[in-house]
Design an enzyme around this catalytic site. Structure first.
Site, mmCIF file in Angstrom:
data_model
loop_
_atom_site.group_PDB
_atom_site.id
_atom_site.type_symbol
_atom_site.label_atom_id
_atom_site.label_comp_id
_atom_site.label_asym_id
_atom_site.label_seq_id
_atom_site.Cartn_x
_atom_site.Cartn_y
_atom_site.Cartn_z
ATOM 1 N N SER A 40 0.797 -1.231 0.000
ATOM 2 C CA SER A 40 0.000 0.000 0.000
ATOM 3 C C SER A 40 0.829 1.281 0.000
ATOM 4 O O SER A 40 0.330 2.318 -0.421
ATOM 5 C CB SER A 40 -0.965 0.014 1.180
ATOM 6 O OG SER A 40 -0.272 0.180 2.386
ATOM 7 N N LYS A 83 0.409 4.439 6.764
ATOM 8 C CA LYS A 83 -0.271 5.261 5.749
ATOM 9 C C LYS A 83 0.204 6.703 5.847
ATOM 10 O O LYS A 83 0.795 7.116 6.832
ATOM 11 C CB LYS A 83 -1.795 5.235 5.936
ATOM 12 C CG LYS A 83 -2.423 3.868 5.985
ATOM 13 C CD LYS A 83 -2.428 3.184 4.657
ATOM 14 C CE LYS A 83 -3.067 1.807 4.794
ATOM 15 N NZ LYS A 83 -2.798 0.957 3.683
#
Length: 170
Positions: A40, A83
């Site tokens: 990710s 993230k």
């Protein structure tokens, strides 16, 4: 002789407990080493990269847009996620994916942040689970440690999805 062995053993146990407490406090309040897994955050962080996550920024509420953070997963409290912060409380963020024709927006509620992976096509992030509470943030990634040829601070977002708000330009 028994008394001497017992004294040495208790001394060793005492030092072990002291150093264990020091290590616990350092990892809990200062920072920790994190091995990142999953696609990710590519290309910024590749699978099995080791990063240094510091906790002081989180404790003093100094997380900013563009920072990469380690947070508890909103679905699995035993799992951490890595993230990038795209929006802070009060910010208007785009909630649609890169290939969506119609763009949708929402506002980040008070006490929350909007997180997205750098690899938008292969990331489960706030676009799927919404904004996450600030309290789930464990630390801010400040340095990539491994592999050695990538050692150093992390780059800006390659996606360009961080929108400057009016309060950022003041």
């Amino acid at each position: 002789m028994f008394r001497r062995a017992l004294g040495k053993t208790l001394g060793f146990v005492g030092y072990t407990i002291q150093y264990g407490c020091i290590a616990h406090c350092a990892f809990e309040y200062l920072g920790e080493f994190v091995v990142c897994s999953g696609p990710s955050m590519e290309p910024t962080i590749i699978n099995h990269d080791v990063v240094l996550s510091e906790r002081l920024t989180r404790n003093f509420y100094r997380i900013e847009k563009g920072d990469i953070v380690i947070a508890k997963s909103p679905f699995d409290p035993h799992m951490n996620i890595c993230k990038r912060v795209i929006g802070l409380e009060g910010d208007k963020v785009c909630t649609s994916g890169p290939s969506d024709i119609f763009k949708t927006h929402t506002f980040v509620p008070k006490g929350h942040v909007w997180l997205e992976g750098d690899n938008l096509r292969n990331s489960s992030d706030s676009r799927s689970y919404g904004p996450i509470p600030y309290a789930l943030i464990r630390g801010r990634v400040c340095l990539k440690l491994w592999p050695p040829h990538c050692f150093g601070p992390l780059d800006r977002s390659p996606t360009g999805r961080i929108i400057e708000s009016a309060r950022d330009s003041d």
